[in-house]
Design a protein around this motif. Sequence first.
Motif, mmCIF file in Angstrom:
data_model
loop_
_atom_site.group_PDB
_atom_site.id
_atom_site.type_symbol
_atom_site.label_atom_id
_atom_site.label_comp_id
_atom_site.label_asym_id
_atom_site.label_seq_id
_atom_site.Cartn_x
_atom_site.Cartn_y
_atom_site.Cartn_z
ATOM 1 N N PRO A 269 67.085 62.534 46.149
ATOM 2 C CA PRO A 269 68.034 61.908 47.077
ATOM 3 C C PRO A 269 68.982 62.916 47.716
ATOM 4 C CG PRO A 269 67.896 60.667 45.031
ATOM 5 C CD PRO A 269 67.160 61.958 44.809
ATOM 6 N N ILE A 270 69.356 63.945 46.941
ATOM 7 C CA ILE A 270 70.145 65.070 47.435
ATOM 8 C C ILE A 270 69.478 66.333 46.929
ATOM 9 C CG2 ILE A 270 72.360 66.270 47.410
ATOM 10 C CD1 ILE A 270 73.733 63.590 46.960
ATOM 11 N N GLN A 271 69.162 67.251 47.837
ATOM 12 C CA GLN A 271 68.496 68.484 47.442
ATOM 13 C C GLN A 271 69.544 69.488 46.944
ATOM 14 O OE1 GLN A 271 66.257 69.300 51.098
ATOM 15 N NE2 GLN A 271 64.423 68.485 50.123
ATOM 16 N N GLY A 272 69.757 69.472 45.626
ATOM 17 C CA GLY A 272 70.825 70.268 45.040
ATOM 18 C C GLY A 272 70.634 71.761 45.180
ATOM 19 N N GLU A 273 69.437 72.253 44.843
ATOM 20 C CA GLU A 273 69.189 73.689 44.883
ATOM 21 C C GLU A 273 69.103 74.215 46.309
ATOM 22 O OE1 GLU A 273 69.081 75.724 42.170
ATOM 23 O OE2 GLU A 273 69.677 73.937 41.066
ATOM 24 N N ALA A 274 68.925 73.334 47.270
ATOM 25 C CA ALA A 274 68.879 73.746 48.677
ATOM 26 C C ALA A 274 70.263 73.877 49.281
ATOM 27 C CB ALA A 274 68.056 72.752 49.484
ATOM 28 N N GLY A 275 71.296 73.525 48.492
ATOM 29 C CA GLY A 275 72.649 73.610 48.987
ATOM 30 C C GLY A 275 73.341 72.265 49.079
ATOM 31 N N VAL A 276 72.935 71.330 48.222
ATOM 32 C CA VAL A 276 73.502 69.972 48.198
ATOM 33 C C VAL A 276 73.312 69.324 49.568
ATOM 34 C CG1 VAL A 276 75.449 68.551 47.467
ATOM 35 C CG2 VAL A 276 75.207 70.858 46.553
ATOM 36 N N VAL A 277 72.053 69.159 49.947
ATOM 37 C CA VAL A 277 71.686 68.614 51.256
ATOM 38 C C VAL A 277 71.165 67.194 51.073
ATOM 39 C CG1 VAL A 277 70.212 68.889 53.282
ATOM 40 C CG2 VAL A 277 71.122 70.912 52.114
ATOM 41 N N GLU A 278 71.826 66.228 51.706
ATOM 42 C CA GLU A 278 71.408 64.835 51.619
ATOM 43 C C GLU A 278 70.191 64.578 52.509
ATOM 44 O OE1 GLU A 278 74.765 61.867 51.598
ATOM 45 O OE2 GLU A 278 75.879 63.651 52.198
ATOM 46 N N LEU A 279 69.370 63.631 52.091
ATOM 47 C CA LEU A 279 68.287 63.180 52.956
ATOM 48 C C LEU A 279 68.872 62.455 54.157
ATOM 49 C CD1 LEU A 279 65.730 61.733 50.384
ATOM 50 C CD2 LEU A 279 65.663 63.962 51.518
ATOM 51 N N GLY B 167 70.790 57.889 42.691
ATOM 52 C CA GLY B 167 70.863 58.145 44.119
ATOM 53 C C GLY B 167 70.168 57.103 44.955
ATOM 54 N N PHE B 168 69.069 56.531 44.431
ATOM 55 C CA PHE B 168 68.339 55.547 45.228
ATOM 56 C C PHE B 168 69.132 54.260 45.414
ATOM 57 C CE2 PHE B 168 66.790 54.488 40.924
ATOM 58 C CZ PHE B 168 66.901 53.104 40.920
ATOM 59 N N ASN B 169 70.155 54.034 44.549
ATOM 60 C CA ASN B 169 70.980 52.835 44.689
ATOM 61 C C ASN B 169 71.712 52.781 46.018
ATOM 62 O OD1 ASN B 169 71.914 53.074 41.213
ATOM 63 N ND2 ASN B 169 70.305 51.812 42.099
ATOM 64 N N PRO C 73 48.512 74.047 41.149
ATOM 65 C CA PRO C 73 47.642 72.867 41.123
ATOM 66 C C PRO C 73 47.461 72.316 42.534
ATOM 67 C CG PRO C 73 49.221 72.769 39.325
ATOM 68 C CD PRO C 73 49.612 73.949 40.165
ATOM 69 N N ALA C 74 46.259 71.914 42.841
ATOM 70 C CA ALA C 74 45.927 71.529 44.213
ATOM 71 C C ALA C 74 46.450 70.148 44.571
ATOM 72 C CB ALA C 74 44.412 71.559 44.398
ATOM 73 N N GLY C 75 46.549 69.923 45.878
ATOM 74 C CA GLY C 75 46.812 68.587 46.379
ATOM 75 C C GLY C 75 48.202 68.318 46.877
ATOM 76 N N VAL C 76 49.164 69.214 46.590
ATOM 77 C CA VAL C 76 50.546 68.983 47.016
ATOM 78 C C VAL C 76 50.771 69.553 48.410
ATOM 79 C CG1 VAL C 76 52.984 69.362 46.503
ATOM 80 C CG2 VAL C 76 51.347 69.055 44.629
ATOM 81 N N GLU C 77 51.361 68.746 49.275
ATOM 82 C CA GLU C 77 51.704 69.175 50.635
ATOM 83 C C GLU C 77 53.215 69.020 50.827
ATOM 84 O OE1 GLU C 77 49.315 66.925 53.424
ATOM 85 O OE2 GLU C 77 47.794 66.659 51.855
ATOM 86 N N HIS C 78 53.845 70.055 51.380
ATOM 87 C CA HIS C 78 55.285 70.022 51.615
ATOM 88 C C HIS C 78 55.556 69.732 53.086
ATOM 89 C CE1 HIS C 78 54.904 72.515 47.925
ATOM 90 N NE2 HIS C 78 55.886 71.714 47.543
ATOM 91 N N ILE C 79 56.348 68.698 53.317
ATOM 92 C CA ILE C 79 56.625 68.264 54.684
ATOM 93 C C ILE C 79 58.125 68.321 54.943
ATOM 94 C CG2 ILE C 79 54.597 66.766 54.711
ATOM 95 C CD1 ILE C 79 56.489 64.368 54.277
ATOM 96 N N PRO C 80 58.540 68.417 56.210
ATOM 97 C CA PRO C 80 59.978 68.389 56.516
ATOM 98 C C PRO C 80 60.622 67.094 56.043
ATOM 99 C CG PRO C 80 58.717 69.124 58.420
ATOM 100 C CD PRO C 80 57.722 68.622 57.416
ATOM 101 N N ALA C 81 61.901 67.163 55.729
ATOM 102 C CA ALA C 81 62.626 65.995 55.221
ATOM 103 C C ALA C 81 63.130 65.134 56.364
ATOM 104 C CB ALA C 81 63.782 66.438 54.334
ATOM 105 N N THR C 82 62.187 64.632 57.155
ATOM 106 C CA THR C 82 62.529 63.716 58.238
ATOM 107 C C THR C 82 61.632 62.490 58.154
ATOM 108 O OG1 THR C 82 60.933 64.608 59.835
ATOM 109 C CG2 THR C 82 63.103 65.673 59.729
ATOM 110 N N ILE C 83 62.131 61.376 58.639
ATOM 111 C CA ILE C 83 61.335 60.152 58.640
ATOM 112 C C ILE C 83 60.100 60.325 59.521
ATOM 113 C CG2 ILE C 83 61.337 57.711 59.281
ATOM 114 C CD1 ILE C 83 64.333 57.658 58.535
#
Length: 411
Positions: free
Chosen positions: A192-202, A238-240, A164-174
């Motif tokens: 809040p934590i990218q679990g499938e990427a290896g439990v990587v926190e934002l 996680g957002f808490n 589906p169109a319209g989604v853009e993936h950007i690096p996880a940086t501010i």
Amino acid sequence: MTVWQDDVARDLVRNVGDRLALLTRGEGSHVWDGDDKRHLDFLAGIAVNSLGHAHPVFVEAIAKQAATLAHVSNYFATPPQLALAARLKRLAGAGIDGRVYFSNSGAEANEAAFKLARLHGIGRNGVAARPRILALENGFHGRTIGSLALTAKKAMREPFEPMPAGVEHIPATIEALEAAIDDRVAAIVVEPIQGEAGVVELPEGYLAAARSLTLKHGALLIVDEIQTGAGRTGAWFGFNHEGITPDAITLAKGIGGGFPIGALVTFGVASSLFTPGSHGSTFGGNPLGTAVANAVLAEIEDAGLVENAARRGAQLREVIERIESPLITGVRGRGLLIGIVLSSPIANAVVAAAQERGLIVNAANPETIRIAPALTIGDAEIAEFETLFTAALADVQASLAASETEKATAP
């Protein structure tokens, strides 16, 4: 192969790799396989079995509700459905204007969130005034076609393109978010934590920055709490940890404690985007699923298991950090969602050695072991984990050394 492995090969679609064992029963943080070997389960169905296996609250909730009303169509409301919606709104801080949509899984909750973003992006004249949706590189949001569009993993996406169109993936940086967002963005979807990427926190402050930027540009902030919700990180969500209020969150896994259920909790103005006929699910919000989830969440709350996740998570990190093994190079995560970083791509070997020792863990990627035990664990389970995991690492290290010796002596 054994009989059950023959049955798997013959009868099940080959959408996953070889099954690791035939599990037959469970109790607390332990499961038993077909040979009656006991395993310490430190994966909990990938952060699903919040109360462990066969918890009396879980069992009683299923039996009691199944004996009264298991399913009705969504033309009707039921007391368990209304009770769970009210509980989720209260726990998430959605307020009086919040509303809940129920699904059967996390992927379905993210499909609903995708449609919510699209509805927000449509202008009053029916033109897509906000055609852009932002998601993060290394993110994972499910395998259905809409949730897969949000997922950044090429190997998962490419066989099923076009997405589906319209989604853009950007690096996880501010910085990347600041550069990407504008008034044409309908929503940003983040874990809040990218679990499938290896439990990587934002990065620290990311969610706060995302909240500020989405408010400035009129976009929705949608937080995928499927793996991090229900107390998993030592807070209800996680957002808490950053003290923000999103526009929507998606939930599944731990809220049902083993029963398949998902939810989209909407806040404020986002709660008015769905209208009759715009989305639905036959089984979503049925009385059996909502009764069980309500009981599971009540037990997490009443037994102080969110606090236990925070305390035991810190304890587990200390245990992992004191294991003297050159195979471990770091620890990531929050609460009882932990990634153990390895020195090389040996995660599958560690998982196999751990299982041989009687410990269930997971390879989130080739260089990371993921652990996500039940929120009920205590000193005994942590001590058992330390013994078994230390032994498994020693087994892998010995195997690697033997392999190097064999290479060195080969003619």
